[in-house]
Design a protein around this motif. Structure first.
Motif, PDB file in Angstrom:
ATOM      1  N   UNK A  67      42.890  42.197  43.638  1.00 45.55           N
ATOM      2  CA  UNK A  67      44.284  41.799  43.858  1.00 45.55           C
ATOM      3  C   UNK A  67      45.180  43.020  43.912  1.00 45.55           C
ATOM      4  N   UNK A  68      44.956  43.923  42.966  1.00 44.72           N
ATOM      5  CA  UNK A  68      45.767  45.137  42.873  1.00 44.72           C
ATOM      6  C   UNK A  68      45.608  45.963  44.143  1.00 44.72           C
ATOM      7  N   UNK A  69      44.366  46.104  44.597  1.00 43.83           N
ATOM      8  CA  UNK A  69      44.099  46.902  45.794  1.00 43.83           C
ATOM      9  C   UNK A  69      44.720  46.252  47.030  1.00 43.83           C
TER      10      UNK A  69
ATOM     11  N   UNK B  16      38.018  51.635  44.229  1.00 47.46           N
ATOM     12  CA  UNK B  16      39.469  51.550  44.324  1.00 47.46           C
ATOM     13  C   UNK B  16      40.121  52.087  43.075  1.00 47.46           C
ATOM     14  N   UNK B  17      41.386  52.478  43.235  1.00 45.56           N
ATOM     15  CA  UNK B  17      42.082  53.130  42.137  1.00 45.56           C
ATOM     16  C   UNK B  17      42.347  52.154  41.000  1.00 45.56           C
TER      17      UNK B  17
ATOM     18  N   UNK C 167      48.830  46.139  51.250  1.00 42.99           N
ATOM     19  CA  UNK C 167      49.825  45.325  51.958  1.00 42.99           C
ATOM     20  C   UNK C 167      51.206  45.959  51.911  1.00 42.99           C
ATOM     21  N   UNK C 168      51.576  46.528  50.765  1.00 43.41           N
ATOM     22  CA  UNK C 168      52.948  47.015  50.629  1.00 43.41           C
ATOM     23  C   UNK C 168      53.080  48.492  50.942  1.00 43.41           C
TER      24      UNK C 168
ATOM     25  N   UNK D 244      38.794  45.324  51.693  1.00 38.89           N
ATOM     26  CA  UNK D 244      39.382  44.054  51.279  1.00 38.89           C
ATOM     27  C   UNK D 244      38.383  43.225  50.489  1.00 38.89           C
ATOM     28  N   UNK D 245      37.126  43.219  50.893  1.00 42.89           N
ATOM     29  CA  UNK D 245      36.155  42.447  50.132  1.00 42.89           C
ATOM     30  C   UNK D 245      35.714  43.190  48.877  1.00 42.89           C
ATOM     31  N   UNK D 246      36.210  44.415  48.697  1.00 44.01           N
ATOM     32  CA  UNK D 246      35.940  45.119  47.458  1.00 44.01           C
ATOM     33  C   UNK D 246      34.514  45.599  47.306  1.00 44.01           C
TER      34      UNK D 246
END
Lengths: 223, 353
Positions: free
Chosen positions: A139-141, A133-134, A146-147, A126-128
């Protein structure tokens, strides 16, 4: 020393001082404004962790909406400061006990969480900081996680909020009735008004004839 | 931008060392804000001329040729005036109020791109940053209203709080529609996405901009922007006929001028944002003309004209009607439209592949 280190220490100092201000300020309006400053500085620190979504949402939700309404209420209260400080010694033991308990709990978390062990994987995502990340940005991650992984808890939280919102609306919903009902004017009917409803023109003769028969004399009743 | 940064960096980086990023940020901020302040000054001139023309008057025409030096004369007059602090006012907050009013309206400009790559901070969460900054604009008004120790000022502050918090909701939902179909929060990406599509490849770029598929959102965004900047017909915050001048009633001199500057900077911001989000920013409307900053300036000038046109045309809303429009009309329409757009994107009829 990098430039972001300067920024971190600046935000951190402001955050701690603002936090102290919240609990020491005598005027509740000052306390609320210090809390705004604390939220703002915390948002800055989160930005440095490249958690830009959380930082901006913190400012948008807490500073932009919650604290505005909070300040709004505090400003309208007529607070008697002398009365507020009356029970200080009476409440001190209870308050101190809660404070010490909080401090111990936070100490346990700090000692075990950040002491030697690495951060948990989910928090790191979450803190990146870790796990490339892909989609390349925070925000995208966050949206992806989340979804997909947390879709049900997320929707459950949304449902709880919806229920709370409906409850709040229904608590304050007021239909005026009884002696005050005539004061209430529906905006719908006001917006829909036509000019024929506003004024009525009545055709009438220019002069009236005098009523027949003389009026009773002023002193007639006394006899 | 990058070339300029490289050139200045070679020259100045040894001089400032680790402070160089801050110095570079300051240079870009000044380069953006100095012309912006000039625009704000001449927007007041433009406003007086336009409203004068609508009301069959001449407008300012005494200071300088065609009255062009009038904004400068006004600024000098306001700078030289004394800032009076009322005796019952809370002095510290009374001074902080105008500063908090103007700071967010200038900070919001950090993420606004003026052309491809010409932006102070090209961040991924640009739109979100903008919403957050716009939402803290209300603090200046609340603090000024409370610190003035005046009934009129406090009434103005209460109205401002309720109005700005209400219209942020519909403003936010309109932005959600835009970011759904652009699938990005970055403003440059949002503009670039509007330059793609069937009509754009036919050379009719203006038909592939966001205003056409999002027409209701386009209108609601602009009207909410009017309400958010407290401009007529939603200027109940400072309604002269009801509460004199609202939160500004106790202010004089430059402290008053800061509120004024903030309001006009916000007007320009809302116009630029409407142009960027719905009218393709710096993109050219037709294929045979080149893109460029002049298109953004033209679109922004048009929306600024609409701001003034509306002010000269419509009477002020009554306070409860302002609230009704926000909560009972705009919020339901925008919520439904978010669902409609999301459904449209997932359906086979989607035009945003």
């Amino acid at each position: 020393m990098e430039f972001s280190t300067f920024i971190f220490y600046f935000f951190a100092t402001v955050l701690v001082l603002a936090g102290l201000g919240v609990i020491t300020a005598r005027n509740p309006v000052y306390a609320a404004l210090f809390l705004v400053l604390a939220f703002f500085s915390a948002g800055g620190v989160w930005l440095l962790l490249s958690a830009e979504f959380l930082a901006i949402v913190l400012i948008m939700v807490y500073v932009g909406a919650v604290m505005v309404l909070f300040l709004f209420v505090v400003m309208m209260l007529d607070i008697d400061f002398a009365h507020l400080r009356e029970g200080f010694w009476k409440y001190l033991p209870m308050g101190a006990a809660v404070g010490v308990l909080l401090a111990v709990e936070m100490g346990l978390v700090l000692a075990n969480g950040f002491g030697g062990k690495p951060m948990p994987a989910a928090a790191a995502t979450i803190t990146g900081q870790a796990t490339p990340v892909a989609c390349g940005n925070n925000i995208c991650e966050l949206g992806r996680v989340l979804y997909t992984e947390y879709a049900y808890p997320f929707e459950l939280a949304a449902l709880v909020l919806l229920v709370a919102m409906i409850a709040a609306v229904s608590l304050t919903l007021r239909r005026r009735s009884g002696p005050y009902s005539e004061k209430y004017i529906s905006p719908e009917s006001q917006v829909a008004v036509r000019h024929e409803d506003r004024m009525m023109l009545v055709k009438m003769a220019a002069e009236k004839e005098a009523p027949e028969g003389p009026a009773a004399p002023a002193g007639a009743e006394g006899q | 931008m990058d070339a300029i940064k490289q050139m200045l960096g070679n020259l100045l980086e040894p001089l400032f060392g680790p402070l160089w990023p801050a110095v570079w940020a300051l240079i870009t901020i000044v380069a953006l804000l100095a012309p912006l302040m000039l625009c704000v000054a001449y927007l007041t001139y433009f406003e007086r001329k336009v409203i004068g023309a609508i009301q069959l008057r001449v407008g300012p025409n005494r200071v300088g040729p065609l009255g062009l030096l009038q904004p400068i004369a006004d600024a000098v007059k306001l700078l030289l005036k004394e800032v009076i602090i009322p005796s019952g006012a809370n002095k510290a907050l009374f001074v902080i109020g105008p500063i908090l009013a103007i700071a967010p309206s200038l900070a919001a400009w950090a993420v606004v791109p003026l052309d491809k790559g010409v932006v102070v901070a090209d961040i991924n969460a640009g739109l979100l940053y903008l919403v957050a900054i716009v939402s803290i604009e209300v603090y200046g008004i609340i603090i000024a209203g409370w610190a003035s120790n005046s009934k009129y000022a406090f009434l103005g502050a209460m109205r401002a709080t309720a109005q700005m918090v209400s219209y942020e909701v519909s403003l936010g939902f309109a932005l959600i529609c835009v970011l759904l179909i652009s699938s990005s929060l970055n403003m440059t990406d949002i503009v670039t996405r509007q330059g793609e599509g069937t009509f754009a490849s036919m050379g009719l770029g203006f038909l592939s901009w966001n205003w056409l598929p999002l027409l209701p959102m386009f209108v609601i965004y602009f009207v909410s922007g009017l309400a958010e900047t407290n401009r007529a017909p939603f200027d109940v915050v400072e309604g002269e006929s009801e509460i004199v001048a609202g939160h500004m009633v106790e202010y004089s001199g430059m402290a008053f001028a800061l509120f004024f500057l903030a309001e006009y900077a916000n007007m320009i911001l809302v116009s630029v944002m409407t142009s960027i989000l719905f009218l393709g920013g710096w993109l050219s409307p037709v294929g045979f003309m080149p893109d460029g900053f002049h298109w953004l300036a033209l679109k922004t000038a048009f929306f600024l004209f609409v701001f003034l046109w509306v002010r000269a045309t419509f009477p002020r809303f009554r306070y409860d009607h302002v609230m009704r429009l926000g909560w009972k009309v705009f919020v339901p329409i925008t919520i439904v439209w978010v669902v409609v757009v999301a459904g449209w994107m997932m359906s086979p009829l989607s035009i945003w592949k």
